[in-house]
Design an enzyme around this catalytic site. Sequence first.
Site, PDB file in Angstrom:
ATOM      1  CG  HIS A 227      75.646  43.958 -20.439  1.00  0.00           C
ATOM      2  ND1 HIS A 227      76.286  43.147 -21.326  1.00  0.00           N
ATOM      3  CD2 HIS A 227      76.173  43.658 -19.223  1.00  0.00           C
ATOM      4  CE1 HIS A 227      77.157  42.377 -20.690  1.00  0.00           C
ATOM      5  NE2 HIS A 227      77.094  42.659 -19.411  1.00  0.00           N
TER       6      HIS A 227
ATOM      7  CB  SER B 236      80.661  47.841 -15.174  1.00  0.00           C
ATOM      8  OG  SER B 236      80.387  46.574 -15.721  1.00  0.00           O
TER       9      SER B 236
ATOM     10  CE  LYS C 196      90.968  43.011 -11.890  1.00  0.00           C
ATOM     11  NZ  LYS C 196      90.892  44.467 -11.905  1.00  0.00           N
ATOM     12  CG  ASP C 197      85.788  38.249 -14.233  1.00  0.00           C
ATOM     13  OD1 ASP C 197      85.998  38.960 -13.238  1.00  0.00           O
ATOM     14  OD2 ASP C 197      85.001  38.559 -15.139  1.00  0.00           O
TER      15      ASP C 197
ATOM     16  CD  GLU D  91      74.164  26.110   7.444  1.00  0.00           C
ATOM     17  OE1 GLU D  91      74.381  25.690   8.595  1.00  0.00           O
ATOM     18  OE2 GLU D  91      74.820  25.753   6.455  1.00  0.00           O
TER      19      GLU D  91
END
Lengths: 186, 422
Positions: free
Chosen positions: B217, B221, B245-246, B289
């Site tokens: 911040h 972005s 949107k997220d 994994e």
Amino acid sequence: MADTANTGHGGSGDQQGSGRRDFLYLATGTTGAIGAAAFVWPIIDSMNPADDVLALATTEVDLSPILEGTAITVMWRGKPVFVRKRTQQEIEAARSVDVNALRDPEPDKARVQKPEWLVVIGVCTHLGCIPQGNQPNEPRGNWGGWFCTCHGSHYDTAGRVRKGPAPKNLPVPTYAFVDDTTIEIG
Amino acid sequence: MGEPLYEFQPRNKVVKWIDYRLPIFTVMHRELVAYPTPWNLNYLWNFGVLAGIALVVLIVTGLVLAMQYTAHVDHAFASIDRIMREVQYGWLLRYIHMNMASFFFIFVYIHIFRGLFYGSYKNPREILWILGVIILLLMMATAFLGYTLPWGQMSYWAATVITKLFSAFPLIGDAIVTWLWGGFSVDNPTLNRFFVLHFVLPFAIVAVVFLHIWALHRFGSNNPVGIDASGPQDKIPFHPYYTVKDLFTLGLVLIAFALVTFFAPNYLGHAINYAPADPLQTPAHIVPEWYFLPFYAILRAVPDKLIGVILMFGSVLILLVVPWLDRSPVRSGAYRPVFKWFYALLVVDVVVLGYGGSQPPEQPWILINQIATLYYFAYFLVILPLLGYFERPKPLPSSISKPVLGGGAQPAGAAAKPMEKA
């Protein structure tokens, strides 16, 4: 919200548009809230007793070794249960009381299935200490039942509170006589 | 004209009273609601938020699982079995925890590859990037520690093999391993400390995530064009444009997650881990994994123990210096015609390494892994530095709006455009 039914007609008026938005907003929010609750419930419920804990909810007790005037302590659901074989004197003491004068009025007959056998959960109804009186060297209080040393509650020979801060009698658990010398608690 | 969107004006008296004394609502509003975000972010920018949500889900489910788990070699396996059979919804919580760990890695890997393509690590976001690499390292440690807790065969042998990596270091190697184990083999002291660390590290991750967002911040972005916003017309408030949107992406991802969790909960795991740990017998085919497979392939690429270990750790640590290895002043790969192809090859390369890591160490996979490992390091150590000098980037647009709108920026209309897009 009242005009949501109209929004399907493809109108582009401001009022119709905002009605559709309100509807979508509320529908999405509701779906999300239900989804979140559906996720939260398993998390909360996992802290409740597990199936194996619930499966241990009954305990069998052999009464034959208990002598008259003595008591044993058995474990049921992680708590002590007092099983006491009362003397004739103790039974009479419990039955001669004026029931209405008691803090938690209950006649002795309602608390036993067979007069000589008293079965109560050995947890003081005040704050959960274990009252004394099952061992021969322990004090039994002024009424010959149990005495809770934590805050001085006295219980009589029917497990009823007679003096001290405890509000209730020692609770009688669900139990049944399997035969003359065996009971199943729970 | 954008100003009212960004200002915080509480109406509630209690909120006002608190906010005057502790401006927590102002800060939350500024960072989570008003936070000005470039309006051209594509779906790849959703994965940071998704990773954060995965972290929260892991912590919440992990908390209640830890209330049922017993960290003792004699009881750990049985306590997991008890969670699966006796605890209310224990099966669900454990399967969510297991599979969300995998999804966390999926989100983070996409997040990292997005950053690598759009140059999100470049000036002034180097510290933001480094904090991200630290989160990745903590995640890997936490995932490994968590995998050991069920004390099945794979748990035990993963614990053995991974701690044994440190024995590769000359002179002090064996002493380090004994210290990690708290004994002369993986045993109860090891399990106990692994549980403690597995419990506490996620909270360390939360703290670093907080710093990561703070650093993000500071300059805001990055975006697909890779140039800085030329003014307020290039930005929109985070809420509601990106929250919605997220949430949309979250919905899609949770559908996929539910499908895995309910219909193939063990697909990403190994069946042999449902056999209790046996210190006297190693499973025939031992692999980590899936999210560790590329690194595992790098470990096995060279026949030398020490160099293999160094390369494996190096393959993650090299990310820390990427901001200085990449000499190109252009951030976005979309404007770098040569870089684009090398980048695509890197993605393929890592997938190949992942598959190669799952294969037994025999030909042709030894050779393929060696070539793939070579390219992995060449990409960072040779290609990125050289491209900065030899590549001729495409001309950058004058503003974020230009390539999308086709003309010059139109400040007056900018506020309306994002709504069309959303």
